[in-house]
Design a protein around this motif. Structure first.
Motif, PDB file in Angstrom:
ATOM      1  N   GLU A 137      39.345  87.583 -24.605  1.00 33.57           N
ATOM      2  CA  GLU A 137      38.416  88.858 -24.428  1.00 33.57           C
ATOM      3  C   GLU A 137      37.482  88.349 -25.293  1.00 33.57           C
ATOM      4  N   GLN A 138      37.227  88.540 -26.267  1.00 33.74           N
ATOM      5  CA  GLN A 138      36.258  88.505 -27.590  1.00 33.74           C
ATOM      6  C   GLN A 138      35.100  87.468 -27.050  1.00 33.74           C
ATOM      7  N   LEU A 139      35.510  86.327 -26.331  1.00 33.77           N
ATOM      8  CA  LEU A 139      34.503  85.244 -26.478  1.00 33.77           C
ATOM      9  C   LEU A 139      33.775  85.671 -25.241  1.00 33.77           C
ATOM     10  N   TYR A 140      34.500  86.203 -23.878  1.00 36.94           N
ATOM     11  CA  TYR A 140      33.315  86.431 -22.554  1.00 36.94           C
ATOM     12  C   TYR A 140      33.197  87.645 -22.924  1.00 36.94           C
ATOM     13  N   LYS A 141      32.946  88.647 -23.701  1.00 37.04           N
ATOM     14  CA  LYS A 141      32.426  89.891 -24.197  1.00 37.04           C
ATOM     15  C   LYS A 141      31.192  89.183 -24.824  1.00 37.04           C
ATOM     16  N   ASP A 142      31.478  87.655 -25.604  1.00 37.21           N
ATOM     17  CA  ASP A 142      29.705  87.298 -26.733  1.00 37.21           C
ATOM     18  C   ASP A 142      29.484  86.292 -25.783  1.00 37.21           C
ATOM     19  N   GLY A 143      29.678  86.484 -23.891  1.00 40.71           N
ATOM     20  CA  GLY A 143      28.936  85.359 -23.273  1.00 40.71           C
ATOM     21  C   GLY A 143      29.258  84.293 -23.131  1.00 40.71           C
ATOM     22  N   VAL A 144      30.681  84.046 -23.552  1.00 43.40           N
ATOM     23  CA  VAL A 144      31.375  82.636 -23.287  1.00 43.40           C
ATOM     24  C   VAL A 144      32.362  82.479 -21.638  1.00 43.40           C
ATOM     25  N   ARG A 145      32.079  81.800 -20.564  1.00 40.65           N
ATOM     26  CA  ARG A 145      32.721  82.051 -19.486  1.00 40.65           C
ATOM     27  C   ARG A 145      33.914  80.321 -19.716  1.00 40.65           C
ATOM     28  N   PHE A 146      34.769  80.667 -18.803  1.00 40.59           N
ATOM     29  CA  PHE A 146      35.661  79.916 -19.026  1.00 40.59           C
ATOM     30  C   PHE A 146      36.985  79.853 -17.463  1.00 40.59           C
ATOM     31  N   ILE A 147      36.506  78.065 -17.902  1.00 39.46           N
ATOM     32  CA  ILE A 147      37.205  77.767 -16.448  1.00 39.46           C
ATOM     33  C   ILE A 147      38.649  77.823 -16.972  1.00 39.46           C
ATOM     34  N   GLU A 148      39.455  78.550 -15.568  1.00 44.70           N
ATOM     35  CA  GLU A 148      40.925  79.316 -15.398  1.00 44.70           C
ATOM     36  C   GLU A 148      41.749  77.886 -16.037  1.00 44.70           C
ATOM     37  N   PRO A 149      42.821  77.943 -16.463  1.00 45.30           N
ATOM     38  CA  PRO A 149      43.655  76.241 -16.312  1.00 45.30           C
ATOM     39  C   PRO A 149      44.669  76.889 -14.841  1.00 45.30           C
ATOM     40  N   SER A 150      44.968  75.282 -14.905  1.00 39.87           N
ATOM     41  CA  SER A 150      45.969  75.203 -13.226  1.00 39.87           C
ATOM     42  C   SER A 150      47.460  75.242 -13.889  1.00 39.87           C
ATOM     43  N   GLU A 151      47.683  75.652 -12.312  1.00 39.79           N
ATOM     44  CA  GLU A 151      49.529  76.026 -12.751  1.00 39.79           C
ATOM     45  C   GLU A 151      50.185  74.378 -12.462  1.00 39.79           C
ATOM     46  N   GLY A 152      51.154  74.355 -13.123  1.00 36.74           N
ATOM     47  CA  GLY A 152      51.791  72.733 -12.993  1.00 36.74           C
ATOM     48  C   GLY A 152      52.302  72.362 -13.926  1.00 36.74           C
ATOM     49  N   PHE A 153      53.398  71.159 -14.152  1.00 36.44           N
ATOM     50  CA  PHE A 153      53.586  70.623 -14.807  1.00 36.44           C
ATOM     51  C   PHE A 153      52.701  69.884 -16.498  1.00 36.44           C
ATOM     52  N   LEU A 154      53.712  71.318 -17.599  1.00 35.53           N
ATOM     53  CA  LEU A 154      52.873  71.014 -18.511  1.00 35.53           C
ATOM     54  C   LEU A 154      53.386  69.838 -19.479  1.00 35.53           C
ATOM     55  N   ALA A 155      53.095  69.197 -20.838  1.00 36.69           N
ATOM     56  CA  ALA A 155      53.375  68.045 -21.047  1.00 36.69           C
ATOM     57  C   ALA A 155      54.452  68.571 -22.115  1.00 36.69           C
ATOM     58  N   CYS A 156      54.629  69.782 -22.244  1.00 33.76           N
ATOM     59  CA  CYS A 156      55.421  69.646 -23.324  1.00 33.76           C
ATOM     60  C   CYS A 156      56.959  69.960 -22.828  1.00 33.76           C
ATOM     61  N   GLY A 157      57.005  70.433 -21.190  1.00 32.77           N
ATOM     62  CA  GLY A 157      58.374  70.347 -20.072  1.00 32.77           C
ATOM     63  C   GLY A 157      58.001  71.356 -19.274  1.00 32.77           C
ATOM     64  N   TYR A 158      56.872  72.353 -20.230  1.00 33.89           N
ATOM     65  CA  TYR A 158      57.395  73.844 -18.747  1.00 33.89           C
ATOM     66  C   TYR A 158      56.201  73.258 -17.241  1.00 33.89           C
ATOM     67  N   VAL A 159      57.118  74.491 -16.858  1.00 32.35           N
ATOM     68  CA  VAL A 159      55.736  74.360 -15.177  1.00 32.35           C
ATOM     69  C   VAL A 159      55.179  76.040 -15.588  1.00 32.35           C
ATOM     70  N   GLY A 160      53.828  76.469 -15.591  1.00 30.02           N
ATOM     71  CA  GLY A 160      52.748  77.378 -15.201  1.00 30.02           C
ATOM     72  C   GLY A 160      52.072  77.057 -15.653  1.00 30.02           C
ATOM     73  N   LYS A 161      51.098  78.325 -16.052  1.00 31.33           N
ATOM     74  CA  LYS A 161      49.757  78.788 -16.205  1.00 31.33           C
ATOM     75  C   LYS A 161      49.409  77.397 -17.612  1.00 31.33           C
ATOM     76  N   GLY A 162      48.109  76.896 -17.759  1.00 31.91           N
ATOM     77  CA  GLY A 162      48.389  76.022 -18.760  1.00 31.91           C
ATOM     78  C   GLY A 162      47.086  74.663 -19.211  1.00 31.91           C
ATOM     79  N   ARG A 163      47.721  74.190 -17.877  1.00 25.40           N
ATOM     80  CA  ARG A 163      46.631  72.953 -17.604  1.00 25.40           C
ATOM     81  C   ARG A 163      45.612  72.746 -17.505  1.00 25.40           C
ATOM     82  N   MET A 164      44.955  71.827 -18.446  1.00 30.33           N
ATOM     83  CA  MET A 164      43.602  71.533 -17.995  1.00 30.33           C
ATOM     84  C   MET A 164      42.564  71.426 -16.589  1.00 30.33           C
ATOM     85  N   GLU A 165      41.989  72.294 -16.693  1.00 30.31           N
ATOM     86  CA  GLU A 165      41.622  72.041 -14.942  1.00 30.31           C
ATOM     87  C   GLU A 165      40.459  70.679 -14.316  1.00 30.31           C
TER      88      GLU A 165
END
Length: 398
Positions: A137-165
Motif C-alpha cells: 500500500e505504501q509503495l502504491y501511494k509512492d507511485g509503484v504499480r503492481f502486477i498482481e500474482p496469479s493463483e495456483g500451485f506454489l513451490a512451497c506446496g501451497y495452492v493460492g495467490k502468490g505465483r508471479m504472473e
C-alpha cells in the motif's frame, strides 16, 4: 515496444526462472533489456543466462563499475523507460517501501525517475501478511504499480495467490503501457478545489474544519493522469504539492472563490471538493482578542457560496460538487444538486468508519440528474478519484 528501454530487476525466489523467459520475450518484442540481480537471485540462476537472453551485461555489484565514466546504478536508473522488478520478493518490497538501499537493486530503485512496476512472488501467507500488505500500500501511494500474482500451485506446496504472473502476460502489459494513447481528458482544463478554508477571528485564531485535502488532491492527480491541464486551488493543508499541475494556495472562502473565478471561463470541468467554511466572523479583529471573565459572543456572517456562484455563471462547464454530511446524506445532496445548478454531487457520510475527513479511504454516492445514483464502496481515495472520473466521462458519452 521497439527500442523501449526496460530494466528488469531480479530478486531472490524460485520464480527467477520465469524472469529468464520474461527477459527473452521482452527482447524478442523489440525492447532493449538490461538485467540487475540481487545476490539471492544469483543463488537460483547464473547471471550468464540473463546475459545471453538480454544480449547485455548483467549488473549485481554496486561497486563493480563496468564503465568508469558513470555511476552504474544512477546511470541505469536514468537510462530506463520502465523498471520491472520480477520477481519481487517480500524482502525487496519491504526494503523499498521503507527507503532501505543496501544492494544494487534497492539503490537503483530509490534513484529511479521512470515508472516502476513490481511483479510479486511469494508464499500465499506471506502475501497476505499485514506487513507485506502495508508495504505494498505504501509503495502504491509512492507511485509503484503492481502486477498482481496469479493463483495456483506454489513451490512451497501451497495452492493460492502468490505465483508471479506469467511472462507472456507481463510482456502484454508492458506493450500496452508503451502503446501511444489518447487520454480522455487530453486538451481539457480541469479546476479542482481542495482542503479547508480558514476564516480569521484575529491574527492568531481562525474558524476552520477537519478537511485534510486528501480527496481533492486525489481528484487533481486523477485528472492529471487522464491528460487534463489541472489547476488545483488548495486551502491550507499538510500535503506535498502534486507535480504536473498548477497549484494556487488560498486561505479564506473569498480567496478560493476569486482564484476559481479567475480560471472559470476557460475551464471545461470544475470539481469543488474543498470543505469551505459556511460562516466567518463579521468583524475580524486586527489585534489578538484577550480573554475576559464570563462568556463571549461572536457575530458571524455567511461566506460566499462558491458552488452556487459557479452554478449561476455556468455556461459550458461540467460542475461537480462534494457534500460531506452526517445524516440524510442523499436527500441533502439531491437538494444541493438542484439548488446550486451542479451536474453531479459526490455525497459521503463522514460518520462512517474509514470515510470522510483525514482518512486515506472513502465511501461515496455519485448523484446526478434524472435520479442517477452510483455507489462506490470503501476504497482508497486515489482509486475512488479515478473511478469517479471514469464514470462521469463514460456517462457523458452516452
Amino acid at each position: 515496444m521497439n527500442g523501449k528501454k526496460v530494466l528488469v530487476c531480479v530478486t531472490g525466489g524460485i520464480a527467477v526462472y520465469k524472469a529468464v523467459a520474461l527477459v527473452s520475450k521482452l527482447q524478442q518484442a523489440g525492447a532493449v533489456v538490461k538485467v540487475m540481480m540481487t545476490d539471492s537471485a544469483r543463488q537460483f540462476v547464473n547471471p550468464l543466462s540473463f546475459q545471453v537472453m538480454s544480449k547485455n551485461d548483467v549488473f549485481f555489484d554496486t561497486f563493480d563499475e563496468k564503465d568508469s565514466s558513470v555511476i552504474a546504478h544512477i546511470d541505469l536508473a536514468d537510462w530506463a523507460d520502465l523498471i520491472l522488478v520480477a520477481p519481487a520478493t517480500a524482502n525487496v518490497i519491504g526494503k523499498v517501501a521503507n527507503g532501505i538501499a543496501d544492494n544494487m537493486v534497492t539503490t537503483t530503485l530509490l534513484a529511479a525517475s521512470s515508472p516502476v512496476w513490481m511483479a510479486p512472488a511469494m508464499n500465499v501467507h506471506m502475501y497476505d501478511h499485514p506487513a507485506v500488505v502495508r508495504n505494498i500500500e505504501q509503495l502504491y501511494k509512492d507511485g509503484v504499480r503492481f502486477i498482481e500474482p496469479s493463483e495456483g500451485f506454489l513451490a512451497c506446496g501451497y495452492v493460492g495467490k502468490g505465483r508471479m504472473e506469467e511472462p507472456e502476460k507481463i510482456v502484454a502489459l508492458v506493450a500496452e503501457h508503451f502503446q501511444p494513447k489518447t487520454l480522455p481528458l487530453q486538451g481539457k482544463k480541469v479546476i479542482v478545489s481542495a482542503g479547508p478554508t480558514r476564516e480569521r477571528i484575529d491574527p492568531v485564531r481562525f474558524v476552520t474544519n477537519f478537511s485534510s485535502g486528501k480527496m481533492g488532491y486525489a481528484m487533481a492527480e486523477a485528472a492529471r493522469d487522464l491528460g487534463a491541464d489541472v489547476v488545483l486551488v488548495s486551502g491550507p493543508v499538510a500535503l506535498a504539492k502534486p507535480t504536473g499541475m498548477r497549484v494556487v494556495d488560498v486561505e479564506s472562502a473569498q480567496d478560493m472563490l476569486e482564484a476559481i473565478e479567475a480560471e472559470y471561463d476557460t475551464a471545461d470541468i470544475v470539481v469543488k471538493t474543498a470543505a469551505v467554511a459556511d460562516y466567518r466572523p463579521k468583524n475580524a479583529a486586527t489585534q489578538k482578542v484577550k480573554k475576559k471573565d464570563g462568556d463571549t459572543f461572536m457575530e458571524m456572517e455567511r461566506t460566499p457560496d462558491i458552488l452556487a456562484t459557479l452554478g449561476n455563471k455556468k455556461k459550458h462547464q461540467l460542475l461537480i460538487g462534494f457534500a460531506a454530511e452526517t445524516n440524510d446524506v442523499e436527500t441533502y445532496a439531491q437538494g444541493k444538486l438542484t439548488r446550486k445548478n451542479a451536474d453531479y454531487i459526490v455525497a459521503n457520510d463522514v460518520t462512517e468508519v474509514g470515510a470522510g475527513f483525514n482518512t486515506d479511504t472513502n465511501t461515496v454516492t455519485l448523484i446526478g440528474h434524472s435520479d442517477y445514483r452510483a455507489r462506490f464502496e470503501h476504497m482508497p481515495k486515489t482509486e475512488l478519484a479515478k473511478r469517479l472520473f471514469e464514470t462521469i466521462l463514460k456517462r457523458a458519452e452516452q
